[in-house]
Design a protein around this motif. Structure first.
Motif, PDB file in Angstrom:
ATOM      1  N   VAL A  15       0.853  -1.180   0.000  1.00 37.23           N
ATOM      2  CA  VAL A  15       0.000   0.000   0.000  1.00 37.23           C
ATOM      3  C   VAL A  15       0.889   1.230   0.000  1.00 37.23           C
ATOM      4  N   ILE A  16       0.593   2.150  -0.878  1.00 34.80           N
ATOM      5  CA  ILE A  16       1.347   3.396  -0.956  1.00 34.80           C
ATOM      6  C   ILE A  16       0.401   4.524  -0.562  1.00 34.80           C
ATOM      7  N   HIS A  17       0.793   5.271   0.438  1.00 30.16           N
ATOM      8  CA  HIS A  17      -0.006   6.400   0.889  1.00 30.16           C
ATOM      9  C   HIS A  17       0.484   7.655   0.175  1.00 30.16           C
ATOM     10  N   LEU A  18      -0.441   8.368  -0.432  1.00 32.27           N
ATOM     11  CA  LEU A  18      -0.091   9.578  -1.156  1.00 32.27           C
ATOM     12  C   LEU A  18      -0.472  10.795  -0.334  1.00 32.27           C
ATOM     13  N   LYS A  19       0.342  11.844  -0.449  1.00 31.29           N
ATOM     14  CA  LYS A  19       0.069  13.091   0.262  1.00 31.29           C
ATOM     15  C   LYS A  19      -0.516  14.095  -0.721  1.00 31.29           C
ATOM     16  N   GLU A  20      -1.284  15.011  -0.195  1.00 37.81           N
ATOM     17  CA  GLU A  20      -1.825  16.072  -1.019  1.00 37.81           C
ATOM     18  C   GLU A  20      -0.687  16.945  -1.540  1.00 37.81           C
ATOM     19  N   PRO A  21      -0.727  17.326  -2.805  1.00 41.94           N
ATOM     20  CA  PRO A  21       0.345  18.194  -3.304  1.00 41.94           C
ATOM     21  C   PRO A  21       0.216  19.594  -2.697  1.00 41.94           C
ATOM     22  N   GLN A  22       1.366  20.191  -2.436  1.00 43.47           N
ATOM     23  CA  GLN A  22       1.363  21.554  -1.891  1.00 43.47           C
ATOM     24  C   GLN A  22       1.268  22.543  -3.033  1.00 43.47           C
ATOM     25  N   MET A  23       0.422  23.548  -2.845  1.00 46.65           N
ATOM     26  CA  MET A  23       0.252  24.560  -3.869  1.00 46.65           C
ATOM     27  C   MET A  23       1.381  25.580  -3.750  1.00 46.65           C
ATOM     28  N   LEU A  24       1.925  25.942  -4.859  1.00 45.62           N
ATOM     29  CA  LEU A  24       2.971  26.961  -4.872  1.00 45.62           C
ATOM     30  C   LEU A  24       2.283  28.326  -4.774  1.00 45.62           C
ATOM     31  N   SER A  25       2.760  29.123  -3.887  1.00 38.77           N
ATOM     32  CA  SER A  25       2.164  30.467  -3.741  1.00 38.77           C
ATOM     33  C   SER A  25       2.707  31.381  -4.820  1.00 38.77           C
TER      34      SER A  25
END
Length: 128
Positions: free
Chosen positions: A116-126
């Motif tokens: 199982v691979i847990h993915l993180k939400e991508p960070q938005m570039l400001s």
């Protein structure tokens, strides 16, 4: 009269020779087709504990798109005649079948654990 007899005998010999060549060409063609056909046949060798699918050829509910393969089953014993004894996954039903109606099951086993691979939400570039 002698010329007609000789001519007729010659024609019969030519006809026999034509038949011989036709049969020979047919035999060679059949040999080539057999070699080409046999190249694509995969030998199915089953061992105990292999997981297989079974084609019972029963058409109780015939549908165009429905698979005829049922299973998976586990091979218990393989006989020298080519027959195999298989059992259902729960081990309740056990029966002998023709080995030509079996094929290896390539699906995922229930015993194996998938990673199982847990993915993180991508960070938005400001934007600056």
């Amino acid at each position: 009269m002698e010329a007609a007899i000789t001519s007729r005998v010659t024609e019969l010999h030519e006809l026999d020779e034509f038949h011989y060549h036709a049969f020979e060409n047919t035999r060679l063609y059949k040999e080539r087709m057999k070699i080409m056909h046999d190249k694509h046949i995969q030998e199915r060798i089953f061992k105990p504990r292999d997981v297989v699918l079974y084609n019972s050829r029963l058409k109780l509910f015939p549908r165009k798109m429905k698979s005829r393969w049922s299973g998976p089953f586990r091979v218990v014993q393989v006989f020298s005649s080519g027959a195999a004894e298989i059992e259902s996954k729960d081990g309740m039903n056990r029966f002998r079948v023709n080995g030509q109606r079996l094929k290896h099951y390539l699906g995922m086993e229930e015993d194996k654990v998938a990673s199982v691979i847990h993915l993180k939400e991508p960070q938005m570039l400001s934007e600056s």
